[in-house]
Design a protein around this motif. Structure first.
Motif, PDB file in Angstrom:
ATOM      1  N   VAL A   1       8.312   7.327   8.104  1.00 39.66           N
ATOM      2  CA  VAL A   1       7.759   6.231   7.310  1.00 39.66           C
ATOM      3  C   VAL A   1       8.260   6.337   5.873  1.00 39.66           C
ATOM      4  O   VAL A   1       8.087   7.364   5.208  1.00 39.66           O
ATOM      5  CB  VAL A   1       6.220   6.248   7.327  1.00 39.66           C
TER       6      VAL A   1
ATOM      7  N   LEU B   1       5.522   3.796   1.898  1.00 38.79           N
ATOM      8  CA  LEU B   1       4.069   3.624   1.937  1.00 38.79           C
ATOM      9  C   LEU B   1       3.582   3.172   0.564  1.00 38.79           C
ATOM     10  O   LEU B   1       2.622   2.408   0.452  1.00 38.79           O
ATOM     11  CB  LEU B   1       3.391   4.920   2.370  1.00 38.79           C
TER      12      LEU B   1
ATOM     13  N   ALA C   1       7.152   0.582   5.170  1.00 35.93           N
ATOM     14  CA  ALA C   1       5.738   0.207   5.246  1.00 35.93           C
ATOM     15  C   ALA C   1       5.374  -0.929   4.290  1.00 35.93           C
ATOM     16  O   ALA C   1       5.111  -2.054   4.728  1.00 35.93           O
ATOM     17  CB  ALA C   1       4.855   1.432   4.996  1.00 35.93           C
TER      18      ALA C   1
ATOM     19  N   ASN D   1      -1.902   4.404   0.782  1.00 39.67           N
ATOM     20  CA  ASN D   1      -1.982   5.803   1.160  1.00 39.67           C
ATOM     21  C   ASN D   1      -3.419   6.304   1.263  1.00 39.67           C
ATOM     22  O   ASN D   1      -3.649   7.510   1.325  1.00 39.67           O
ATOM     23  CB  ASN D   1      -1.220   6.664   0.147  1.00 39.67           C
TER      24      ASN D   1
ATOM     25  N   TRP E   1      -6.306   5.146   6.059  1.00 41.26           N
ATOM     26  CA  TRP E   1      -6.034   5.537   7.431  1.00 41.26           C
ATOM     27  C   TRP E   1      -7.224   6.132   8.160  1.00 41.26           C
ATOM     28  O   TRP E   1      -7.065   6.764   9.201  1.00 41.26           O
ATOM     29  CB  TRP E   1      -4.824   6.483   7.448  1.00 41.26           C
TER      30      TRP E   1
ATOM     31  N   CYS F   1       2.393   4.579  14.563  1.00 39.55           N
ATOM     32  CA  CYS F   1       2.189   5.918  14.010  1.00 39.55           C
ATOM     33  C   CYS F   1       1.337   6.780  14.932  1.00 39.55           C
ATOM     34  O   CYS F   1       1.551   7.993  15.046  1.00 39.55           O
ATOM     35  CB  CYS F   1       1.556   5.821  12.630  1.00 39.55           C
TER      36      CYS F   1
ATOM     37  N   LEU G   1       5.262  13.071  12.754  1.00 37.27           N
ATOM     38  CA  LEU G   1       5.181  11.994  11.764  1.00 37.27           C
ATOM     39  C   LEU G   1       5.610  12.540  10.412  1.00 37.27           C
ATOM     40  O   LEU G   1       5.081  13.556   9.952  1.00 37.27           O
ATOM     41  CB  LEU G   1       3.765  11.445  11.686  1.00 37.27           C
TER      42      LEU G   1
ATOM     43  N   ASP H   1       6.080  11.299   6.426  1.00 43.87           N
ATOM     44  CA  ASP H   1       5.715  10.280   5.444  1.00 43.87           C
ATOM     45  C   ASP H   1       6.389  10.655   4.124  1.00 43.87           C
ATOM     46  O   ASP H   1       6.041  11.667   3.510  1.00 43.87           O
ATOM     47  CB  ASP H   1       4.192  10.249   5.323  1.00 43.87           C
TER      48      ASP H   1
ATOM     49  N   HIS I   1       7.670  10.329   0.206  1.00 42.01           N
ATOM     50  CA  HIS I   1       7.210   9.841  -1.092  1.00 42.01           C
ATOM     51  C   HIS I   1       8.086  10.404  -2.200  1.00 42.01           C
ATOM     52  O   HIS I   1       8.848  11.347  -2.011  1.00 42.01           O
ATOM     53  CB  HIS I   1       5.764  10.282  -1.340  1.00 42.01           C
TER      54      HIS I   1
ATOM     55  N   LEU J   1      -1.938   9.016   5.800  1.00 43.06           N
ATOM     56  CA  LEU J   1      -1.325   8.584   7.054  1.00 43.06           C
ATOM     57  C   LEU J   1      -1.293   9.706   8.087  1.00 43.06           C
ATOM     58  O   LEU J   1      -1.538   9.477   9.278  1.00 43.06           O
ATOM     59  CB  LEU J   1       0.091   8.077   6.767  1.00 43.06           C
TER      60      LEU J   1
ATOM     61  N   VAL K   1       3.732  15.207   4.935  1.00 44.05           N
ATOM     62  CA  VAL K   1       3.936  14.363   3.763  1.00 44.05           C
ATOM     63  C   VAL K   1       4.910  15.103   2.860  1.00 44.05           C
ATOM     64  O   VAL K   1       4.690  16.284   2.534  1.00 44.05           O
ATOM     65  CB  VAL K   1       2.625  14.109   2.996  1.00 44.05           C
TER      66      VAL K   1
END
Length: 230
Positions: A37, A40, A71, A95, A98, A123, A129, A131, A133, A177, A193
């Motif tokens: 992802v 986000l 996203a 963020n 979820w 997801c 997964l 995520d 950033h 997430l 993350v």
């Protein structure tokens, strides 16, 4: 808005199961399902470099499937050159949405909440997964994760030039997430993350690429892929 919002995104994000700005790559072999992802937060663009790297290396897939998601595309469309924070979100922080309660309809019906519900099913299918950033201020890269057996198994194969933060419980009331029950409740799954570095820095984009390709390799989903020096 859809054409404007899509400007600057990888062209291959044609949609998955009716969810826009996503694509699924299938190796044709059994194996885990990884979901990657980006965006986000719409101003945190380093993850797009990782999506492009995976698309370029799709022939290196050797098992399972990889789903790529951009996203908050509407936030991404609101970026402006002189403000790195512009476009982070449109109505609320994506963020923090979820939790099961929010996904089931509690709270405001914002653009970000509708998009979260759109991509939640994709997801929730993930065995892995990631995520991606970036950060508003310079600082050490961060890798945040819940301490599942699968996460621990993958860690030796991941890049090590970051600080690692293990969560013993959900970090935020609204849930990140990676804090969905489908990930937290299954020891065979892992969620990460990654804070790749400062907003808009080339090094952040390079790290996103390197982290994702290394993690897919550690998970047995992709052969090693050589990256250009950056």
């Amino acid at each position: 808005m859809s054409r404007q919002a899509a400007a600057g995104l990888p062209r291959d994000l044609e949609g998955v199961d009716g969810v826009a700005h996503a694509v699924r790559l299938d190796s044709g072999m059994p194996g885990p399902h990884a979901v990657i992802v980006a965006l986000l937060h719409g101003n945190e663009t380093c993850g797009l470099a990782a999506l492009r790297a995976i698309l370029a290396a799709r022939d290196a897939l050797i098992s399972g499937r990889v789903t790529l998601i951009a996203a908050n595309v509407q936030g991404f469309a609101r970026r402006v050159p002189d403000d790195p924070q512009a476009g982070r979100f449109v109505e609320e922080d994506m963020n923090r949405l979820w939790s099961e309660a929010r996904l089931d309809g509690l709270g405001p019906d914002t653009m970000e909440m509708r998009r979260a519900r759109d991509i939640a099913a994709l997801c929730q299918e993930a065995d892995l997964l990631i995520d991606l950033h970036s950060m508003a201020t310079p600082g050490p890269r961060l890798l945040m994760f819940h301490d599942t057996p699968r996460a621990r198994q993958l860690l030796p194969g991941l890049p090590h030039d970051h600080h690692r933060i293990r969560f013993a419980r959900p970090l935020h009331e609204g849930r990140l997430l990676i804090e969905q029950p489908s990930l937290l409740g299954d020891p065979r799954r892992a969620g990460f993350v990654v804070e790749c570095g400062p907003h808009r820095a080339r090094a952040s984009a390079a790290y996103a690429r390197r982290f994702v390709l290394a993690t897919l390799g550690a998970a047995g989903i992709m052969r090693p892929v050589a990256l250009p020096a950056s």
